[in-house]
Design a protein around this motif. Sequence first.
Motif, PDB file in Angstrom:
ATOM      1  N   LYS A 589      64.956 -51.983  69.108  1.00  0.00           N
ATOM      2  CA  LYS A 589      65.869 -51.792  70.224  1.00  0.00           C
ATOM      3  C   LYS A 589      65.554 -52.018  71.648  1.00  0.00           C
ATOM      4  CE  LYS A 589      68.474 -47.522  71.991  1.00  0.00           C
ATOM      5  NZ  LYS A 589      67.585 -47.444  73.295  1.00  0.00           N
ATOM      6  N   GLU A 590      64.203 -51.328  71.705  1.00  0.00           N
ATOM      7  CA  GLU A 590      63.706 -51.780  73.181  1.00  0.00           C
ATOM      8  C   GLU A 590      63.485 -53.196  73.628  1.00  0.00           C
ATOM      9  OE1 GLU A 590      62.965 -49.247  75.333  1.00  0.00           O
ATOM     10  OE2 GLU A 590      63.978 -47.801  73.894  1.00  0.00           O
ATOM     11  N   ARG A 591      63.153 -53.900  72.442  1.00  0.00           N
ATOM     12  CA  ARG A 591      62.911 -55.360  72.571  1.00  0.00           C
ATOM     13  C   ARG A 591      64.449 -56.072  72.974  1.00  0.00           C
ATOM     14  NH1 ARG A 591      61.958 -59.723  68.409  1.00  0.00           N
ATOM     15  NH2 ARG A 591      61.250 -61.558  69.724  1.00  0.00           N
ATOM     16  N   LEU A 592      65.366 -55.718  72.095  1.00  0.00           N
ATOM     17  CA  LEU A 592      66.441 -56.365  72.584  1.00  0.00           C
ATOM     18  C   LEU A 592      67.348 -55.999  73.705  1.00  0.00           C
ATOM     19  CD1 LEU A 592      67.734 -57.109  68.734  1.00  0.00           C
ATOM     20  CD2 LEU A 592      66.350 -58.609  70.273  1.00  0.00           C
ATOM     21  N   THR A 593      67.151 -54.878  74.188  1.00  0.00           N
ATOM     22  CA  THR A 593      67.944 -54.471  75.310  1.00  0.00           C
ATOM     23  C   THR A 593      67.106 -54.516  76.686  1.00  0.00           C
ATOM     24  OG1 THR A 593      67.002 -52.220  75.022  1.00  0.00           O
ATOM     25  CG2 THR A 593      68.797 -52.725  73.774  1.00  0.00           C
ATOM     26  N   GLU A 594      65.926 -55.076  76.474  1.00  0.00           N
ATOM     27  CA  GLU A 594      65.141 -55.278  77.883  1.00  0.00           C
ATOM     28  C   GLU A 594      65.645 -56.369  78.458  1.00  0.00           C
ATOM     29  OE1 GLU A 594      61.016 -55.259  77.448  1.00  0.00           O
ATOM     30  OE2 GLU A 594      61.085 -57.154  76.217  1.00  0.00           O
ATOM     31  N   ASP A 595      65.408 -56.459  79.810  1.00  0.00           N
ATOM     32  CA  ASP A 595      65.686 -57.864  80.692  1.00  0.00           C
ATOM     33  C   ASP A 595      64.733 -58.948  80.481  1.00  0.00           C
ATOM     34  OD1 ASP A 595      67.995 -56.388  81.385  1.00  0.00           O
ATOM     35  OD2 ASP A 595      67.090 -55.856  83.230  1.00  0.00           O
ATOM     36  N   ASN A 596      64.818 -60.099  80.350  1.00  0.00           N
ATOM     37  CA  ASN A 596      63.836 -60.942  80.162  1.00  0.00           C
ATOM     38  C   ASN A 596      63.813 -61.894  81.600  1.00  0.00           C
ATOM     39  OD1 ASN A 596      65.132 -61.223  77.071  1.00  0.00           O
ATOM     40  ND2 ASN A 596      63.190 -60.373  77.340  1.00  0.00           N
ATOM     41  N   LEU A 597      62.634 -62.155  81.993  1.00  0.00           N
ATOM     42  CA  LEU A 597      62.285 -63.176  82.821  1.00  0.00           C
ATOM     43  C   LEU A 597      61.221 -64.242  82.300  1.00  0.00           C
ATOM     44  CD1 LEU A 597      62.575 -64.006  85.841  1.00  0.00           C
ATOM     45  CD2 LEU A 597      60.353 -62.592  86.518  1.00  0.00           C
ATOM     46  N   ILE A 598      61.732 -65.347  82.342  1.00  0.00           N
ATOM     47  CA  ILE A 598      60.796 -66.432  81.727  1.00  0.00           C
ATOM     48  C   ILE A 598      60.600 -67.669  82.663  1.00  0.00           C
ATOM     49  CG2 ILE A 598      60.769 -68.161  79.708  1.00  0.00           C
ATOM     50  CD1 ILE A 598      62.655 -66.301  77.962  1.00  0.00           C
ATOM     51  N   LEU A 599      59.462 -67.980  83.096  1.00  0.00           N
ATOM     52  CA  LEU A 599      59.297 -68.955  83.883  1.00  0.00           C
ATOM     53  C   LEU A 599      58.370 -69.966  83.289  1.00  0.00           C
ATOM     54  CD1 LEU A 599      59.296 -70.493  86.535  1.00  0.00           C
ATOM     55  CD2 LEU A 599      57.472 -69.170  87.223  1.00  0.00           C
ATOM     56  N   SER A 600      58.689 -71.171  82.744  1.00  0.00           N
ATOM     57  CA  SER A 600      57.968 -71.985  81.633  1.00  0.00           C
ATOM     58  C   SER A 600      57.964 -73.263  82.169  1.00  0.00           C
ATOM     59  CB  SER A 600      58.519 -71.777  80.287  1.00  0.00           C
ATOM     60  OG  SER A 600      59.828 -72.430  80.169  1.00  0.00           O
ATOM     61  N   SER A 601      56.876 -74.114  81.483  1.00  0.00           N
ATOM     62  CA  SER A 601      56.599 -75.354  81.448  1.00  0.00           C
ATOM     63  C   SER A 601      56.728 -76.171  80.081  1.00  0.00           C
ATOM     64  CB  SER A 601      55.707 -75.755  82.453  1.00  0.00           C
ATOM     65  OG  SER A 601      56.043 -75.479  83.747  1.00  0.00           O
ATOM     66  N   PHE A 656      57.769 -60.106  82.963  1.00  0.00           N
ATOM     67  CA  PHE A 656      57.958 -61.501  82.562  1.00  0.00           C
ATOM     68  C   PHE A 656      57.158 -61.651  81.320  1.00  0.00           C
ATOM     69  CE2 PHE A 656      54.192 -61.235  85.578  1.00  0.00           C
ATOM     70  CZ  PHE A 656      53.046 -61.894  84.838  1.00  0.00           C
ATOM     71  N   SER A 657      57.700 -62.838  80.544  1.00  0.00           N
ATOM     72  CA  SER A 657      57.237 -63.199  79.346  1.00  0.00           C
ATOM     73  C   SER A 657      56.048 -64.131  79.574  1.00  0.00           C
ATOM     74  CB  SER A 657      58.387 -63.720  78.513  1.00  0.00           C
ATOM     75  OG  SER A 657      59.556 -62.906  78.339  1.00  0.00           O
ATOM     76  N   GLN A 658      54.962 -63.989  78.613  1.00  0.00           N
ATOM     77  CA  GLN A 658      54.081 -64.843  78.713  1.00  0.00           C
ATOM     78  C   GLN A 658      53.538 -65.204  77.128  1.00  0.00           C
ATOM     79  OE1 GLN A 658      50.397 -63.447  80.498  1.00  0.00           O
ATOM     80  NE2 GLN A 658      49.523 -65.553  80.768  1.00  0.00           N
ATOM     81  N   TYR A 659      53.530 -66.611  76.865  1.00  0.00           N
ATOM     82  CA  TYR A 659      53.454 -67.248  75.510  1.00  0.00           C
ATOM     83  C   TYR A 659      53.237 -68.527  75.757  1.00  0.00           C
ATOM     84  CZ  TYR A 659      58.216 -68.768  75.849  1.00  0.00           C
ATOM     85  OH  TYR A 659      59.386 -69.329  76.454  1.00  0.00           O
ATOM     86  N   ALA A 660      52.598 -69.330  74.409  1.00  0.00           N
ATOM     87  CA  ALA A 660      52.488 -70.515  74.029  1.00  0.00           C
ATOM     88  C   ALA A 660      53.445 -70.852  72.757  1.00  0.00           C
ATOM     89  CB  ALA A 660      51.059 -70.707  73.811  1.00  0.00           C
ATOM     90  N   LYS A 661      54.103 -72.026  72.887  1.00  0.00           N
ATOM     91  CA  LYS A 661      54.854 -72.312  71.653  1.00  0.00           C
ATOM     92  C   LYS A 661      54.748 -73.714  71.376  1.00  0.00           C
ATOM     93  CE  LYS A 661      59.755 -72.027  70.516  1.00  0.00           C
ATOM     94  NZ  LYS A 661      61.045 -71.697  70.681  1.00  0.00           N
ATOM     95  N   THR A 662      55.025 -74.149  70.094  1.00  0.00           N
ATOM     96  CA  THR A 662      54.939 -75.291  69.743  1.00  0.00           C
ATOM     97  C   THR A 662      55.971 -75.684  68.844  1.00  0.00           C
ATOM     98  OG1 THR A 662      53.639 -77.540  69.363  1.00  0.00           O
ATOM     99  CG2 THR A 662      52.995 -75.423  68.235  1.00  0.00           C
ATOM    100  N   GLU A 663      56.423 -76.787  68.386  1.00  0.00           N
ATOM    101  CA  GLU A 663      57.304 -77.389  67.450  1.00  0.00           C
ATOM    102  C   GLU A 663      56.895 -78.743  66.872  1.00  0.00           C
ATOM    103  OE1 GLU A 663      61.402 -76.757  68.659  1.00  0.00           O
ATOM    104  OE2 GLU A 663      61.059 -74.822  69.329  1.00  0.00           O
TER     105      GLU A 663
END
Length: 839
Positions: A589-601, A656-663
Amino acid sequence: MKKFLSKILVFLLIVDCFMGCEATKRVAENEHLLTDNTVIINGKKENTETINNLIAQHPNRKILGVPLRLHIYNLARENRDSLFEVWLDKKPNRRERLTKKLSKKQIDNLKESSIGFNNWLKKTGEAPVILNDEKIKKSVKHFQDYHINNGWFNVNTSYNVKKNDNKKAQVEYNIDTGKPFIIDSIKYEVKSKLIDSIYQTFKKNSLIQSNQQYKTVNFEQERERISNELRNTGFYHFNQDYVTFEIDTIGTNKKVNVGIKIQNRAITTQDSIKRVPFNIYDIREVNIITDYSFEKRNQPFKDSIRFGGYNLYSYGKMRYKPRALTDAIFITPGDIFRDRDRTLTYRHLNLLRTFKYPNIEYSENLDNSLSSTIKLSPLKKFSLSLGTDVSTSNIQTVGFSVNPSLLIRNIFRGAETLQVSAIGSIGASKEKNNPDDPFFDINEIGVDVKLTIPRLLSPFYTERIIPKHMSPNTKISLATTGQTNIGLDKQTFSGTINYNWLPNSKKTNSLDLFNAQYVRNLNIDNYFDVYSTSYSSLNEIAQDVNYTTEDLSKPDGANAFIDYALSDPTPDEFSEDQLSTINSIDERKERLTEDNLILSSSFSFTNDGRTNLFDENFSIFRFKIEFAGNLLANTSKLLGLKKDDNDRYEIFNVAFSQYAKTELEYTRHWDLGDKNVLAIRSFFGIAIPYGNSTNIPFSKSFFAGGPNDNRAWTAYRLGPGSLESSNEFNEANLKLAFNVEQRFNIFENLNGAIFVDAGNIWNVLDDVEDEKATFTKLSSLKDIAVGSGFGLRYDFSFFVFRFDIGFKTYNPVYEESNRWFKDYNFSNAVYNIGINYPF
């Protein structure tokens, strides 16, 4: 499962036996139904697509061994209108009685319906294929021509027709190829010394080589290759007709001696043909008419510019910056003539989306040079479109949307395009939270602005790294949307700066230099109405521990119960499993109701091996890597910003979110012939949170299931891992998937498929600790779910309508010893409807 398959097999056998005697129903006494073709080459039966395509007459198509369409055709009656009249008069007073009861008009309608259904049977069915001697002889000629063109010059072909008493016939073709002829010596004769000197530079790549089997297609392709090479080396007048071959097989003991001749240029006069050596032509000048039209063709130009050696002309005021056009033109003043430059110019001018199909002409000068004239006809500066949609879903009873879009071309005189799109929609929700709301209580409004610039917008010189032949462009977009009474209600803001370039026709590169997304939840108090299963689980626990005898109120009662259960010290009435469930619900619930700010490249690469839209023998490889939050994290450290209670930096009161993602994704299709295609897809994706995040935003996570994934589970219902989750939307940050599908034609535009889908999602390196949901080591691969099934596809040419049925073949939510075929039945099957193929 075995009983089910046995029943199907018995049913098909009965149908086949029942229909077998009816197959020749429409075959005349002196005719025979063709039921089988057999091709035997050098004593061995051959059934390849290439050989089958040479046969001029094929039997009626079969489905699981039964000529179903033939039987449908045989159900139709001949002369249905006269048969209906006979039926009316068969019994006394039937016509009179029916006329009194139904009226003559209704009887006529009944007659038309009968005829219409009869015609439908004929159209849907397939007329019997009657043995035809002329087509047999045509097939023999096809076999002869094919083998001769592939080096078997002494091939012999015969056939045998077996006619049965039941008016059926089979044809057997016997082919004795003999030994193939092999290319031996190759001699060259090039009349022009200039052409000969250039020909020597690419002769080593010839498609005609000694010790190879003779193939006519190699000679055709070699002629085309030589012509292309020379036309791209300055020989403006050269074409394939100047390349000839001499083939000698007389007394050579099955050897082929080849002579390759490249003749001089032929200049035709009124009464003779003169041969002269070819010359290399260069480009003296390139003239660009920027606003050409047929009506203006004889008018004088009012504006002109010379830029970079190019001459730009305009009948009116010049509306384009010269560089915007010359960057898309590859015919360069001072260079030699190259035919491919014209092709590249056509392609890049079309990519500007500013002109109609251009006209490129060459004129010859007296000094072996060419003048090129490029006529550009501008499209209208403004283009307005309007899209509408009516929809229904599990959220709304009915919804209406309108999507106007305005396209502005050449907005800054550099061939840029600006597209402004808007969306407005209203809908009626199925479950109204407020009875006083109007019928249309759902609404959404949004605006999207996209600017496309036909070059890389950069302060640095990028031509050496990404030259203009790679079609570089820059896309800048800004968008905002607002939703109310849809789930939690959201406001979203996004902005992107994107670079795209194409190294060749198969490869595509895309770089999101800057991608910002901000999501603001407006109605978090509605959480337990949206995620009702979480509320049901919470409410059940509250009543089990006697916290309340009534349902928890939303949201205050539910939130108060969570705070009570997770207080310190922990109340004694809760079991460990209950506390674990409540804790999971609270974290989600906390995760899905919080606001998100994503700055990515991000950077993505695609290698698409398709040659055209109808190619079914290709592979596609996609790769993407994305980093988010690094710039904001470093800036926060430099500015000395304080962290919140969860040890995270915040910008505008949003962590803000901080992560590394690959597909990674690989797709492969094999064309097996006769509209049979084997297709596979594999996918791997992982997103790792770090620094300012302990989990991945919902919009960036992975899910499993659905019509384009594992079709035995609905979207978001599979996983994570072996967890039997009650959540409406299950997602995680690691995904593995593998799909295999055999596609085949049933008849006409109706195709079928059988498939096997495997995969799952897991949590890894984040804040989820449930062992069933996490990927800890390779043994976690035992939780890969397997679904299988079959489907139908109808090809409307511009899109494919798809219907699939998926069965849970291996379900990881059960004990390991009881996972196979546990729910393999129609009551637990998932029915999927989709548009176009899943991969």
